[in-house]
Design a protein around this motif. Structure first.
Motif, PDB file in Angstrom:
ATOM      1  N   ASP A 270      92.774  32.501  41.230  1.00  0.00           N
ATOM      2  CA  ASP A 270      93.225  33.401  40.170  1.00  0.00           C
ATOM      3  C   ASP A 270      92.295  33.269  38.972  1.00  0.00           C
ATOM      4  N   ALA A 271      91.586  34.341  38.644  1.00  0.00           N
ATOM      5  CA  ALA A 271      90.637  34.300  37.529  1.00  0.00           C
ATOM      6  C   ALA A 271      91.318  33.975  36.220  1.00  0.00           C
ATOM      7  N   GLN A 272      92.565  34.389  36.060  1.00  0.00           N
ATOM      8  CA  GLN A 272      93.262  34.188  34.792  1.00  0.00           C
ATOM      9  C   GLN A 272      93.750  32.744  34.642  1.00  0.00           C
ATOM     10  N   GLU A 273      93.945  32.048  35.752  1.00  0.00           N
ATOM     11  CA  GLU A 273      94.360  30.648  35.686  1.00  0.00           C
ATOM     12  C   GLU A 273      93.186  29.694  35.788  1.00  0.00           C
ATOM     13  N   LYS A 299      91.900  39.033  40.445  1.00  0.00           N
ATOM     14  CA  LYS A 299      92.478  39.431  39.149  1.00  0.00           C
ATOM     15  C   LYS A 299      91.416  39.433  38.048  1.00  0.00           C
ATOM     16  N   TRP A 300      90.217  39.795  38.457  1.00  0.00           N
ATOM     17  CA  TRP A 300      89.060  39.835  37.559  1.00  0.00           C
ATOM     18  C   TRP A 300      89.236  40.894  36.483  1.00  0.00           C
ATOM     19  N   GLY A 302      91.680  41.650  34.784  1.00  0.00           N
ATOM     20  CA  GLY A 302      92.537  41.285  33.659  1.00  0.00           C
ATOM     21  C   GLY A 302      91.850  40.426  32.619  1.00  0.00           C
ATOM     22  N   LEU A 303      90.543  40.184  32.793  1.00  0.00           N
ATOM     23  CA  LEU A 303      89.816  39.312  31.866  1.00  0.00           C
ATOM     24  C   LEU A 303      89.001  40.125  30.869  1.00  0.00           C
ATOM     25  N   LYS A 304      88.847  39.572  29.677  1.00  0.00           N
ATOM     26  CA  LYS A 304      87.948  40.154  28.690  1.00  0.00           C
ATOM     27  C   LYS A 304      86.521  39.761  29.038  1.00  0.00           C
ATOM     28  N   GLU A 307      85.606  36.187  28.596  1.00  0.00           N
ATOM     29  CA  GLU A 307      86.295  35.341  29.570  1.00  0.00           C
ATOM     30  C   GLU A 307      85.610  35.414  30.923  1.00  0.00           C
ATOM     31  N   ARG A 308      85.091  36.596  31.268  1.00  0.00           N
ATOM     32  CA  ARG A 308      84.362  36.729  32.531  1.00  0.00           C
ATOM     33  C   ARG A 308      83.108  35.869  32.532  1.00  0.00           C
TER      34      ARG A 308
END
Length: 311
Positions: A270-273, A299-300, A302-304, A307-308
């Motif tokens: 999970d990219a966000q976690e 879930k890429w 959902g990142l700014k 953050e990416r």
């Protein structure tokens, strides 16, 4: 599928020592169990007539009804449900305790074989020490020393004697080419279901984990760009448009079995976690098993931007 041996017993009887001896490594796969101070440990057994999985469940106190010990008991019972053989470890120096009897009562209801290992018997008269453990009603006690290795090989050989060593033939497609097996693994809610459905197409309905097959993953045929693949999926019961991953149970044993069966493993994170400790342990096991590893960062979207770059 590799046989799964589960080590069970009350605290401080020598389960972890036996686990480390069987796996010949302290770098075992660990399941993150929220709120627990003792994690279950998973590893690949080494030095027997065939490879096998071994699980150290931590201390089992079946009569506790609250708090962390209850949670540990629940996790132990889940591991027992996935076992092919249970090795019930007791302490030969302390003798049979009421807690041992309670655990034995639980284990007698198990469908799989249970071997009774009397540990810490080094330097003692083994026949005398093990005699009182007949009262547990689990057959002949087997004297071992997990610290010194005495009797360990004998009990593992006994545990594995009913399992045949199967040399799996490679699966071939219609043209005679080998069909690669691709396992999709990852923690719950990272998007394994979404990835599988995206690969298979919108109309595909996927359901498994029927009663009696809770340990089994489903194999799905996939044709992509003229090539055939077999997807090994561990994500749980779900239907297109109604993804039920939120209630999915994460089974480390199921994940390990899928890794062992595959040629290539896609680890979905999970990219966000970010990368969790569990993700790192699973990735390490994949590499140690000699499988090709692909890390899919889901879930890429959902990142700014910043953050990416960090991910």
């Amino acid at each position: 599928m590799l046989p799964t041996l589960v080590l069970v017993g009350r605290p401080n009887v020598g389960k972890s020592t036996l686990f480390n001896r069987l796996t010949k490594s302290r770098d075992a796969l660990v399941a993150d169990l929220p709120g627990l101070t003792r994690d279950r440990h998973y590893g690949r057994g080494i030095g027997a007539s065939q490879p096998y999985l071994v699980v150290d469940t931590g201390g089992f106190e079946p009569n506790t009804d609250s708090g962390i010990l209850k949670a540990m008991a629940v996790q132990t019972l889940l591991a027992i449900d996935e076992a092919d053989v249970i090795i019930f470890i007791v302490d030969g120096r302390q003798g049979a305790t009421p807690q041992d009897m309670e655990i034995a009562n639980r284990l007698r209801r198990c469908k799989c074989p249970v071997l009774l290992a009397v540990n810490k018997t080094e330097g003692m008269n083994k026949a005398v020490v093990s005699a009182e453990f007949h009262e547990l009603g689990l057959g002949d006690p087997l004297s071992i020393s997990s610290a010194h290795g005495e009797g360990v090989k004998d009990i593992i050989d006994l545990a594995l004697e009913s399992f045949d060593v199967v040399e799996e033939e490679p699966e071939l497609d219609q043209t005679g080419e080998r069909v690669p097996k691709v396992a999709i693994v990852g923690r719950p809610n990272v998007g394994k279901s979404t990835l599988v459905n995206a690969l298979l197409g919108e109309e595909r309905v996927i359901a498994f984990d029927e009663p009696g097959t809770t340990r089994d993953s489903i194999s799905i045929d996939l044709e992509k760009n003229g090539k055939h693949y077999t997807l090994i999926d561990t994500a749980g019961v779900r239907k297109r448009g109604r993804v039920l991953e939120a209630i999915e149970k994460f089974s480390v044993i199921k994940t390990i079995q899928s890794i062992e069966e595959a040629n290539v493993v896609i680890l979905v994170v999970d990219a966000q976690e970010g990368i969790t400790e569990q993700d790192a342990h699973v990735a390490a096991y994949i590499l140690e098993a000699g499988r090709a590893l692909v890390v899919a960062i889901n879930k890429w979207d959902g990142l700014k931007e910043e953050e990416r770059d960090w991910v």
